[in-house]
Design a protein around this motif. Sequence first.
Motif, mmCIF file in Angstrom:
data_model
loop_
_atom_site.group_PDB
_atom_site.id
_atom_site.type_symbol
_atom_site.label_atom_id
_atom_site.label_comp_id
_atom_site.label_asym_id
_atom_site.label_seq_id
_atom_site.Cartn_x
_atom_site.Cartn_y
_atom_site.Cartn_z
ATOM 1 N N MET A 14 -60.844 -27.475 -52.439
ATOM 2 C CA MET A 14 -61.245 -26.066 -52.425
ATOM 3 C C MET A 14 -61.024 -25.659 -54.026
ATOM 4 O O MET A 14 -59.897 -25.590 -54.351
ATOM 5 C CB MET A 14 -60.550 -25.105 -51.490
ATOM 6 N N LEU A 15 -62.015 -25.670 -54.557
ATOM 7 C CA LEU A 15 -61.889 -25.028 -56.216
ATOM 8 C C LEU A 15 -61.886 -23.606 -56.290
ATOM 9 O O LEU A 15 -63.187 -22.897 -55.831
ATOM 10 C CB LEU A 15 -63.147 -25.984 -56.921
ATOM 11 N N ASP A 16 -61.342 -23.017 -56.986
ATOM 12 C CA ASP A 16 -61.263 -21.524 -57.297
ATOM 13 C C ASP A 16 -62.297 -21.591 -58.382
ATOM 14 O O ASP A 16 -61.969 -21.758 -59.452
ATOM 15 C CB ASP A 16 -59.694 -21.214 -57.688
ATOM 16 N N ILE A 17 -63.364 -20.650 -58.074
ATOM 17 C CA ILE A 17 -64.532 -20.306 -58.951
ATOM 18 C C ILE A 17 -64.280 -18.823 -59.445
ATOM 19 O O ILE A 17 -65.213 -18.372 -60.067
ATOM 20 C CB ILE A 17 -65.750 -20.893 -58.532
ATOM 21 N N THR A 18 -63.197 -18.155 -58.897
ATOM 22 C CA THR A 18 -62.954 -16.575 -59.278
ATOM 23 C C THR A 18 -63.467 -16.329 -60.725
ATOM 24 O O THR A 18 -64.156 -15.443 -61.074
ATOM 25 C CB THR A 18 -61.782 -16.295 -58.592
#
Length: 131
Positions: A14-18
Motif C-alpha cells: 500500500m503506497l501512500d499517494i496523499t
Amino acid sequence: MTTLAVTSSRREEMLDITRAVHDVVMSSGVSEGLAVCFVPHTTAGITINENADPDVTRDILHKLGTEFPRQDGYLHSEGNSDAHVKASLIGSSVTVIIEGGHLRLGTWQGIYFCEFDGPRRRTAYVQISGG
C-alpha cells in the motif's frame, strides 16, 4: 485530469499517494470542490485509511492475504485471481472534498494506492472539479 505514475516494489503493498494528490490539488488552483482518484487496473485499487502507523497497512495486507491467499483453487489461468478479488474489494476510486485549497482528510487519513500484483509501474488518475 492529472496522471500519477506509481511504482510498486513488492507483489503486495500500500503506497501512500496523499502528497502527490495534494500537489495536484494545489497546482489546480481549486479552493472548493472535489478530488476524484481513479485506478484503471484490475489488480490494484485505491483506498483511504490511517497513515500515521505503518502497522495498519501491514495488518490490512496480512488480513487480505489470509482471507484470499495467492493459491486457493482459482480457475483464472494467470495465477493472480487473489489480486483481482482484493482489488474488487478495495475498489477503484475515492473522492475527497477540497476545502480551502486542501484535501479535507481526517487527522490520521491518507490516500493509498493498493498494489496486489506487483512489482509494477502503474497509473492513477486525479480529476479535480470545483472553483
